[in-house]
Design an enzyme around this catalytic site. Structure first.
Site, mmCIF file in Angstrom:
data_model
loop_
_atom_site.group_PDB
_atom_site.id
_atom_site.type_symbol
_atom_site.label_atom_id
_atom_site.label_comp_id
_atom_site.label_asym_id
_atom_site.label_seq_id
_atom_site.Cartn_x
_atom_site.Cartn_y
_atom_site.Cartn_z
ATOM 1 N N SER A 26 -9.971 -0.308 6.839
ATOM 2 C CA SER A 26 -9.392 -0.182 5.498
ATOM 3 C C SER A 26 -8.819 -1.465 4.925
ATOM 4 C CB SER A 26 -8.295 0.892 5.489
ATOM 5 O OG SER A 26 -8.885 2.153 5.572
ATOM 6 N N LYS A 86 0.851 -1.195 0.000
ATOM 7 C CA LYS A 86 0.000 0.000 0.000
ATOM 8 C C LYS A 86 0.885 1.242 0.000
ATOM 9 C CE LYS A 86 -3.961 2.032 2.473
ATOM 10 N NZ LYS A 86 -4.840 1.938 3.672
ATOM 11 N N SER A 91 -9.809 1.942 2.699
ATOM 12 C CA SER A 91 -8.952 2.760 1.865
ATOM 13 C C SER A 91 -7.927 1.947 1.072
ATOM 14 C CB SER A 91 -8.219 3.796 2.724
ATOM 15 O OG SER A 91 -7.327 3.155 3.620
#
Lengths: 467, 462
Positions: free
Chosen positions: B163, B63, B138
């Protein structure tokens, strides 16, 4: 007029590495921004990690200032935008600081310590082309960012600016005795002073570095605020800056409201538990503190308390110097007198500390011994010490060629010559004007270039006149 | 090249592959996937020979909020465009030490601020099940690439309030959010430090357990990292769940939760029962306070974290002009997106003198009560089961019409366990109208073992 004064002292602790990273705190001979890493530069993703040695130091100071140490302490983020802040928040302590409720005694009066907390120093701003109010641009040096600071906050207990200076001197001596601070480091002790006079609001003077400057700044403020109040003008809440060159304070910003730093607990730092074991470990290694040392000096060396205080509170190195002298030089009282009255005066003249000077124990003892052996007179010694402090050259070397030992016969010849040249004064003396003898002694001193002892001159002089 | 699809097969045969051939075909595939679904902010094309280790040559995506040395890391924000970190996050270091290959940085909502990975000025990932729909957020890119990759791969993701769970549920993948402190946060670009957790999204429980074994463990660089020895979590795969006690909280099946999803989750709970577990319905009354308390803490912390982005040291900067206040205000106005600005303002407000006690400090107290409620539950139960998300993957057009508060309500099932710092896993529960839904399993602090056992026991069952 009633007034209240309090101070916040920021002391840079002398741990080897910074508060939250392993960067060195030794910035001597370092280029700007050399002692930095992603942590003290606040790079994204970096996290602070507490340097436990700093907490050790903090606990020592807290104990020396008679404070209560917290069982658990926390770090908080104090948020404000300023170019010296690498994260635009400062990691400090807010709700639960390291220690609270202590005191320090200054000549029998207790100055209460409100709190002591640990925080990180911001970067150093270098103002180019002027001072903080007039500079055309600013450079940032992060070598200082993340240095460990101890903030010591007093209650507004001071009654005079002089008392503030004495407090700072004693505090600095305590810090040095604890070995947690280096007085020589640039801006290692910075003071924010606040003062309010009856009828006016509180004024804060930020970031004063010298102890004498703190006293000057506060004295200046008393005069300034008194003037305003006498003319029925308002003293409004504001932050001021001390201009050390012009010896005045200047307005930095008006404080229309209490600053809001939006404190939150720093979520990257776990709570720090200060166990009984930890405290005991620190207690066991507490060194002798200045007050204890003063008492010991009085007992061990037979000097009076005033002398002991001057030596110990001025500077730990000076106290060490005195003790080293006394190891080999047995007249401690004489050593103390010469250190306090003349050595210190010369050092102060140059604004240097004993450590920064070229004075050392061996040559200083040599200097004292020159007097003891009557090789030099006290009067000459007072001149000589200035040259000695200036140059660091050993006193024996300095007097070479200047002091011929004056034989009693030579001295007598000079005295006879003076008597011949000053018949009038001799007559006056014989007619009962005692003071005339001092004049004659003075004349002899001039002729001998101050190399003779006035007591001996007087003796010979009197015997010659009587003849 | 031998067609190996699963991570397990791949690591068992890692010695037989030609790395250069393999990685160039993987990058080629990533580029194809990127043109279709946009899971990456950056695809990494520079690869040195990987080390020998537990995951030798295994493609790993990371990420974008997790720092990778010499590889752009923006956390989904334009204010960090072009930022090349000078160091690896601890988890990335560990992955590289075990031979993992970082193939790229995955998309996300800016700084993690969102549930659908639409709050970003970089590419918005599209759901491989339906490109009109969101991958969740997210960590949207992590879910997207995991679902789309036809090569062995594991994604490193991050969760503050849900997330990892949200994208795992929306993309039909497994998503583990470990216990707070299990995985070092060093090198993670912070959202809300007291709740941020680095975790894993992958195609099977085994992949999750393998990666957790690699990235977890004490890290002296992170003060909040738990002082626990590293361990091999794959040993819990396929372990018997007989006697496991499951709590089913009624608040997690209530208003706002799609009935079809609730029904599907009940089927999965019954499956667990058939494997020897028992369940009981319970109540977690503190749940309703979780969302407001979470947002207050999260935005309070976030607004301080984001203060450092002022255009002086890294990331977006401009021609120096005006005074400092004018300069940083202009950089921040340009570099931050709308949702980020909203959270900075909210957070600054919640921390202000006068409001601080009523908001920030009170929210901290509520968090303590929520933790206590979970702790109490785990005295009698091994795991809590619930739906991962209250809705099926939403269409981008539907998300546009959500008001901020409706948007925040989408986190209702994930916020409380995230605040409490307990571990949780989203397990694919099957499809509804061709769209995936997730079963959410939660366990006590540091009891990831229970999650791995339960999750792996459901694998292969339909």
């Amino acid at each position: 007029m009633k007034m209240m004064m309090g101070i916040e002292v920021h002391c840079q602790l002398s741990s080897k590495s910074k508060l939250f990273c392993s960067c060195s705190t030794d910035t001597k001979d370092k280029n700007p921004n050399e002692n930095t890493c992603p942590i003290c530069l606040g790079f994204p993703g970096s996290k602070p990690k507490v340097n436990k040695a700093v907490i050790d130091y903090g606990i020592m100071v807290a104990k020396a200032l008679n404070c209560k140490v917290a069982e658990k302490m926390y770090f908080s983020r104090k948020s404000y935008f300023y170019p010296d802040m690498s994260k635009n928040f400062q990691i400090t302590q807010y709700e639960i600081p390291l220690a609270v409720n202590g005191f320090l005694e200054i000549d029998g009066e207790k100055i209460r310590i409100k709190r002591i907390h640990i925080e990180e120093d911001p970067a150093k701003l270098v103002h180019k082309g002027g001072d903080i109010t007039t500079a055309s641009y600013v450079l940032i040096d992060y070598n200082r960012a993340g240095m460990p600071l101890l903030e010591i906050v007093t209650e507004p207990d001071f009654t005079t600016p002089k008392q503030v200076r004495l407090f700072l001197e004693k505090l600095s001596s305590i810090l040095e005795h604890l070995g947690v601070y280096e007085a020589e480091r640039e801006a290692s002790l910075r003071v924010d002073a606040n003062i309010s006079l009856e009828g006016g609001e509180r004024i804060e003077i930020k970031n004063i570095t010298g102890f004498a400057d703190v006293e000057k700044a506060l004295n200046y403020e008393i005069v300034r605020q008194r003037g305003l109040l006498r003319m029925n003008m308002k003293v409004e809440r504001e932050t001021r800056h001390f201009d050390a060159d012009r010896r005045v304070t200047k307005s930095l910003r008006k404080k229309e409201y209490e600053e809001d730093y939006g404190y939150i607990f720093d979520p990257d730092l776990a709570e720090v538990e200060i166990s009984k074991e930890w405290l005991n470990r620190i207690a066991a290694k507490m060194p002798e503190l200045p007050d204890q040392r003063v008492q010991r000096f009085v007992k061990q060396y037979g000097i009076d308390e005033y002398q002991a205080k001057v030596i110990v509170y001025t500077d730990k190195n000076l106290a060490d110097f005195f003790e080293k002298c006394c190891e080999r030089y047995k007249n401690a009282e004489k050593a103390a007198k010469w250190i306090i009255t003349y050595l210190l005066k010369s050092l102060n003249w140059h604004s240097i500390s004993i450590k920064q000077s070229k004075v050392n124990v061996d040559s200083f003892i040599e200097f004292l011994e020159l007097m003891d052996s009557n090789t030099i007179t006290e009067r000459y010694a007072k001149e000589l010490i200035k040259e000695y402090v200036d140059t660091g050259i050993s006193p024996k070397e300095l007097i070479k060629g200047k002091v011929k030992s004056l034989s009693e016969k030579d001295l007598k010849d000079i005295i006879l010559k003076v008597l011949e040249e000053n018949q009038k004064a001799v007559q006056e003396y014989l007619q009962g004007k005692e003071k005339s003898i001092e004049f004659l002694i003075g004349q002899v001193l001039v002729k001998t270039k101050k190399q003779a002892d006035p007591k001996i001159i007087r003796k010979i002089l009197l015997s010659c006149i009587e003849k | 090249m031998i067609e190996i699809k699963t991570v397990k097969e791949f690591v068992e045969n890692a010695d037989s592959i030609d790395f250069d051939d393999f990685i160039s075909s993987v990058i080629e595939k990533c580029e194809k996937i990127q043109s279709k679904y946009q899971p990456f902010i950056t695809i990494n094309k520079n690869h040195a020979k990987p080390k020998k280790g537990l995951i030798h040559a295994l493609p790993v995506s990371v990420k974008d909020c997790i720092c990778t040395k010499d590889l752009q890391s923006t956390a989904g924000s334009k204010i960090l465009e072009g930022y090349i970190p000078p160091f690896d996050a601890t988890c990335v270091t560990k992955i590289k030490q075990q031979g993992g290959v970082i193939i790229g940085k995955t998309t996300q909502d800016e700084f993690g601020f969102g549930t659908f990975n639409v709050n970003s000025k970089y590419a918005i990932p599209k759901n491989p099940f339906d490109v009109e729909r969101s991958c969740g957020g997210s960590s949207g890119g992590a879910g997207c690439i995991t679902a789309a990759a036809d090569f062995p791969h594991i994604a490193i993701a991050e969760s503050t309030g849900g997330s990892i769970t949200a994208p795992a549920a929306f993309t039909g993948t497994y998503g583990l959010t470990p216990t707070y402190g299990r995985v070092s946060r060093y090198g993670l670009i912070d959202y809300a430090n007291s709740m941020d957790k680095i975790g894993v999204i992958a195609k099977s429980t085994y992949d999750i357990a393998l990666m957790l074994s690699i990235i977890s463990g004490y890290d002296p660089l992170d003060s909040t990292s738990a002082d626990l020895a590293e361990q091999d979590f794959t040993k819990f795969i396929g372990k018997d769940i007989k006697g496991m006690k499951i709590a089913v909280p009624k608040e997690y099946f209530g208003e706002g939760v799609d009935k079809k999803i609730a029904d599907l989750i009940w089927e999965k709970i019954k499956q667990l029962e058939s494997l020897g577990a028992s369940y009981e319905e319970i109540s977690l009354p503190m749940t309703k306070y979780a969302i407001p308390a979470y947002y207050i803490i999260a935005v309070s912390e976030a607004s301080t974290n984001l203060a450092k982005f002022c255009g002086l040291r890294y990331g977006l900067h401009k021609q120096l002009s005006g005074n400092f206040d004018e300069y940083f205000a202009s950089v921040r106005s340009q570099g931050f997106g709308e949702e980020t600005k909203r959270r900075i303002i909210l957070g600054t407000y919640a921390r202000m003198a006068g409001f601080r006690d009523a908001y920030y400090l009170k929210a901290l107290k509520i968090r303590t009560l929520i933790i206590q409620e979970f702790k109490k539950t785990f005295k009698s139960f091994d795991i809590i089961a619930a739906p991962s998300m209250p809705v099926l993957p939403l269409k981008f057009s539907e998300i546009e019409n959500l008001k901020p508060i409706e948007n925040y309500m989408m986190d209702i099932l994930t916020i409380a366990p995230n605040m409490a710092g307990i571990p949780m896993i989203s397990v694919p529960a099957g499809l509804i109208n061709g769209l995936p839904a997730g079963l959410h399993l939660m366990a006590d602090h540091f009891n990831e073992a229970a999650l791995i056992k339960a999750s792996s026991s459901l694998e292969g069952l339909e």
